[in-house]
Write a protein that holds these residues in place. Structure first.
Motif, PDB file in Angstrom:
ATOM      1  N   GLY A 190       0.795  -1.219   0.000  1.00 13.16           N
ATOM      2  CA  GLY A 190       0.000   0.000   0.000  1.00 13.16           C
ATOM      3  C   GLY A 190       0.826   1.266   0.000  1.00 13.16           C
ATOM      4  N   PHE A 191       2.161   1.127   0.025  1.00 13.67           N
ATOM      5  CA  PHE A 191       3.045   2.280   0.143  1.00 13.67           C
ATOM      6  C   PHE A 191       3.814   2.527  -1.149  1.00 13.67           C
ATOM      7  CE2 PHE A 191       2.548   0.814   4.472  1.00 13.67           C
ATOM      8  CZ  PHE A 191       2.543   1.962   5.250  1.00 13.67           C
ATOM      9  N   ALA A 192       4.088   3.804  -1.408  1.00  6.22           N
ATOM     10  CA  ALA A 192       5.064   4.203  -2.410  1.00  6.22           C
ATOM     11  C   ALA A 192       6.078   5.081  -1.705  1.00  6.22           C
ATOM     12  CB  ALA A 192       4.410   4.976  -3.552  1.00  6.22           C
ATOM     13  N   GLY A 193       7.360   4.892  -2.041  1.00  9.34           N
ATOM     14  CA  GLY A 193       8.413   5.624  -1.358  1.00  9.34           C
ATOM     15  C   GLY A 193       8.932   6.784  -2.178  1.00  9.34           C
ATOM     16  N   LEU A 194       9.003   7.971  -1.571  1.00  2.38           N
ATOM     17  CA  LEU A 194       9.576   9.147  -2.218  1.00  2.38           C
ATOM     18  C   LEU A 194      11.038   9.262  -1.809  1.00  2.38           C
ATOM     19  CD1 LEU A 194       6.754  11.819  -1.687  1.00  2.38           C
ATOM     20  CD2 LEU A 194       6.953  10.055  -3.454  1.00  2.38           C
ATOM     21  N   TRP A 195      11.910   9.424  -2.816  1.00  3.67           N
ATOM     22  CA  TRP A 195      13.345   9.418  -2.545  1.00  3.67           C
ATOM     23  C   TRP A 195      14.054  10.519  -3.337  1.00  3.67           C
ATOM     24  CZ3 TRP A 195      14.620   6.238   1.299  1.00  3.67           C
ATOM     25  CH2 TRP A 195      13.790   5.126   1.540  1.00  3.67           C
ATOM     26  N   GLY A 196      15.138  11.011  -2.755  1.00  2.00           N
ATOM     27  CA  GLY A 196      16.087  11.838  -3.482  1.00  2.00           C
ATOM     28  C   GLY A 196      15.605  13.202  -3.895  1.00  2.00           C
ATOM     29  N   GLY A 197      14.529  13.710  -3.317  1.00  2.00           N
ATOM     30  CA  GLY A 197      14.058  15.037  -3.703  1.00  2.00           C
ATOM     31  C   GLY A 197      15.061  16.109  -3.316  1.00  2.00           C
ATOM     32  N   GLY A 198      15.533  16.868  -4.292  1.00  2.00           N
ATOM     33  CA  GLY A 198      16.503  17.919  -3.998  1.00  2.00           C
ATOM     34  C   GLY A 198      16.412  19.033  -5.017  1.00  2.00           C
ATOM     35  N   THR A 199      16.619  20.263  -4.553  1.00  2.00           N
ATOM     36  CA  THR A 199      16.512  21.450  -5.404  1.00  2.00           C
ATOM     37  C   THR A 199      17.769  22.293  -5.262  1.00  2.00           C
ATOM     38  OG1 THR A 199      14.104  21.472  -5.075  1.00  2.00           O
ATOM     39  CG2 THR A 199      15.113  23.487  -5.908  1.00  2.00           C
ATOM     40  N   LEU A 200      18.266  22.796  -6.384  1.00  2.00           N
ATOM     41  CA  LEU A 200      19.436  23.668  -6.333  1.00  2.00           C
ATOM     42  C   LEU A 200      19.140  24.898  -5.468  1.00  2.00           C
ATOM     43  CD1 LEU A 200      20.715  23.603 -10.029  1.00  2.00           C
ATOM     44  CD2 LEU A 200      21.329  22.117  -8.130  1.00  2.00           C
ATOM     45  N   GLU A 201      20.156  25.374  -4.776  1.00  2.00           N
ATOM     46  CA  GLU A 201      19.963  26.406  -3.752  1.00  2.00           C
ATOM     47  C   GLU A 201      19.242  27.633  -4.286  1.00  2.00           C
ATOM     48  OE1 GLU A 201      22.579  28.783  -0.354  1.00  2.00           O
ATOM     49  OE2 GLU A 201      23.529  27.332  -1.698  1.00  2.00           O
ATOM     50  N   GLY A 202      19.573  28.086  -5.477  1.00  2.00           N
ATOM     51  CA  GLY A 202      18.958  29.299  -6.004  1.00  2.00           C
ATOM     52  C   GLY A 202      17.485  29.159  -6.351  1.00  2.00           C
ATOM     53  N   TRP A 203      16.974  27.909  -6.348  1.00  2.00           N
ATOM     54  CA  TRP A 203      15.580  27.668  -6.703  1.00  2.00           C
ATOM     55  C   TRP A 203      14.732  27.213  -5.525  1.00  2.00           C
ATOM     56  CZ3 TRP A 203      13.079  28.701 -11.209  1.00  2.00           C
ATOM     57  CH2 TRP A 203      13.880  29.149 -12.256  1.00  2.00           C
ATOM     58  N   ARG A 204      15.302  27.189  -4.346  1.00  2.00           N
ATOM     59  CA  ARG A 204      14.545  26.758  -3.179  1.00  2.00           C
ATOM     60  C   ARG A 204      13.577  27.841  -2.738  1.00  2.00           C
ATOM     61  NH1 ARG A 204      19.994  24.402  -0.292  1.00  2.00           N
ATOM     62  NH2 ARG A 204      20.306  22.688  -1.782  1.00  2.00           N
ATOM     63  N   GLY A 205      12.480  27.412  -2.124  1.00  2.00           N
ATOM     64  CA  GLY A 205      11.485  28.349  -1.638  1.00  2.00           C
ATOM     65  C   GLY A 205      10.524  28.854  -2.687  1.00  2.00           C
ATOM     66  N   ARG A 206      10.541  28.269  -3.892  1.00  2.00           N
ATOM     67  CA  ARG A 206       9.650  28.723  -4.972  1.00  2.00           C
ATOM     68  C   ARG A 206       8.544  27.726  -5.290  1.00  2.00           C
ATOM     69  NH1 ARG A 206      13.510  31.532  -9.581  1.00  2.00           N
ATOM     70  NH2 ARG A 206      15.236  32.194  -8.226  1.00  2.00           N
ATOM     71  N   GLY A 207       8.492  26.625  -4.557  1.00  2.00           N
ATOM     72  CA  GLY A 207       7.428  25.649  -4.773  1.00  2.00           C
ATOM     73  C   GLY A 207       7.798  24.504  -5.698  1.00  2.00           C
ATOM     74  N   VAL A 208       9.065  24.421  -6.107  1.00  2.00           N
ATOM     75  CA  VAL A 208       9.453  23.336  -7.016  1.00  2.00           C
ATOM     76  C   VAL A 208       9.374  21.987  -6.308  1.00  2.00           C
ATOM     77  CG1 VAL A 208      11.263  22.450  -8.524  1.00  2.00           C
ATOM     78  CG2 VAL A 208      10.962  24.917  -8.277  1.00  2.00           C
ATOM     79  N   TYR A 209       9.905  21.921  -5.092  1.00  2.00           N
ATOM     80  CA  TYR A 209       9.881  20.668  -4.330  1.00  2.00           C
ATOM     81  C   TYR A 209       8.439  20.207  -4.106  1.00  2.00           C
ATOM     82  CZ  TYR A 209      10.758  17.381  -0.474  1.00  2.00           C
ATOM     83  OH  TYR A 209      10.788  16.278   0.340  1.00  2.00           O
ATOM     84  N   ARG A 210       7.549  21.133  -3.746  1.00  2.00           N
ATOM     85  CA  ARG A 210       6.146  20.781  -3.522  1.00  2.00           C
ATOM     86  C   ARG A 210       5.516  20.234  -4.794  1.00  2.00           C
ATOM     87  NH1 ARG A 210       6.521  25.725  -0.909  1.00  2.00           N
ATOM     88  NH2 ARG A 210       5.380  26.807  -2.552  1.00  2.00           N
ATOM     89  N   ALA A 211       5.873  20.817  -5.935  1.00  2.00           N
ATOM     90  CA  ALA A 211       5.331  20.346  -7.204  1.00  2.00           C
ATOM     91  C   ALA A 211       5.802  18.932  -7.512  1.00  2.00           C
ATOM     92  CB  ALA A 211       5.720  21.299  -8.332  1.00  2.00           C
ATOM     93  N   LEU A 212       7.040  18.614  -7.167  1.00  2.00           N
ATOM     94  CA  LEU A 212       7.548  17.262  -7.401  1.00  2.00           C
ATOM     95  C   LEU A 212       6.845  16.251  -6.502  1.00  2.00           C
ATOM     96  CD1 LEU A 212      11.388  17.870  -7.773  1.00  2.00           C
ATOM     97  CD2 LEU A 212       9.737  17.387  -9.571  1.00  2.00           C
ATOM     98  N   VAL A 213       6.547  16.643  -5.264  1.00  2.00           N
ATOM     99  CA  VAL A 213       5.788  15.750  -4.372  1.00  2.00           C
ATOM    100  C   VAL A 213       4.403  15.498  -4.947  1.00  2.00           C
ATOM    101  CG1 VAL A 213       4.726  15.519  -2.100  1.00  2.00           C
ATOM    102  CG2 VAL A 213       7.066  16.396  -2.296  1.00  2.00           C
ATOM    103  N   ALA A 214       3.709  16.550  -5.373  1.00  2.00           N
ATOM    104  CA  ALA A 214       2.362  16.391  -5.919  1.00  2.00           C
ATOM    105  C   ALA A 214       2.370  15.542  -7.188  1.00  2.00           C
ATOM    106  CB  ALA A 214       1.749  17.764  -6.204  1.00  2.00           C
ATOM    107  N   HIS A 215       3.362  15.755  -8.049  1.00  2.00           N
ATOM    108  CA  HIS A 215       3.477  14.975  -9.280  1.00  2.00           C
ATOM    109  C   HIS A 215       3.589  13.486  -8.969  1.00  2.00           C
ATOM    110  CE1 HIS A 215       4.848  14.045 -13.401  1.00  2.00           C
ATOM    111  NE2 HIS A 215       5.712  13.232 -12.809  1.00  2.00           N
TER     112      HIS A 215
END
Length: 258
Positions: A190-215
């Protein structure tokens, strides 16, 4: 969420009942220890144990001997609720080195907001070939400062052998990769594992990581998964909590080099 029930399900399905995470690996059940063994390019380590003060030291010695037969470094993932309570101290005494502690976080997909999209000017590219793998590994190496050769090997092997169990994605600003992540799906679990999510420093805080989680969450929902799980760093934990993930326990990797 019933935390105790979900944690028990996680232990049963993803640890005690784990299958190999690649075609080149195998899972061995030896007494009250479950371990994975593969080549030096694969992840090698102890997935689950059910020990007490009288059995822990002997079990630790057995694992170092077993991996030592092949000259393999390996990892023992110790969770906050594992017994005995001083298992980590015993591993350190046996020559293991502790890596930074992370938090096991879980979310029920049906409770998540899956509508998050990447910010303007950023598009998501699903990784399906060697060129995409190279983009993802490049982000991984820049963000985490670690060699990505083992990750590259794992991704290429997974795409070739079991593409339906892997979702990998890169976020691009124009043609420049700025973030990347992957998800591993476990058939019959019943589980899926999320791994390795990382964003380059200049792009953090803009919602990219959240978009990858939702995707990835949408992809997991399409495949019938109920839960998402993440071993979250201190950096990603606050973001995941805002998205609706719940902390269940901690996990600390202890690494042994022969």
């Amino acid at each position: 969420m019933d935390h105790a029930a979900v944690l028990a399900l996680y232990d049963r399905d993803l640890r005690e009942g784990a299958g190999p995470d690649g075609s080149g690996s195998r899972v061995e059940r030896a007494g009250k220890v479950v371990r994975q063994i593969g080549s030096a390019q694969d992840w090698n380590g102890v997935l689950w144990s059910d020990l007490d003060e009288s059995s822990a030291d002997a079990a630790i010695a057995e694992q170092t001997a077993r991996y030592g037969e092949s000259g393999l470094a390996f990892e023992w993932k110790v969770y906050g609720h594992d017994q005995p309570a001083d298992l980590g101290r015993r591993l350190l005494a046996a020559g293991f080195a502790a890596e930074p502690q992370e938090t096991l976080m879980v979310a029920e997909i049906a409770e998540l907001d899956l509508g998050t999209e990447p910010p303007e000017g950023v598009r998501l590219r699903t990784v399906t070939d060697e060129a995409g793998v190279d983009l993802l590994v490049g982000v991984h190496e820049q963000v985490f400062g670690r060699d990505g050769s083992r990750l590259r090997h794992s991704l290429l092997a997974g795409l070739a052998a079991e593409p339906d169990t892997l979702v990998a994605v890169v976020a691009l600003a124009g043609d420049v990769p700025v973030s990347a992540a992957r998800m591993e799906l476990l058939p019959g679990k019943g589980f899926a594992g999320l791994w390795g999510g990382g964003t380059l420093e200049g792009w953090r805080g803009r919602g990219v990581y959240r978009a990858l989680v939702a995707h990835r969450a949408r992809a997991a929902a399409d495949r019938g998964c109920r839960y998402l799980q993440v071993d979250a760093s201190s950096r990603s934990r606050p973001i995941l909590e805002r998205l609706g993930f719940t902390a269940l326990t901690t996990t600390t990797p202890y690494v042994y080099e022969p």
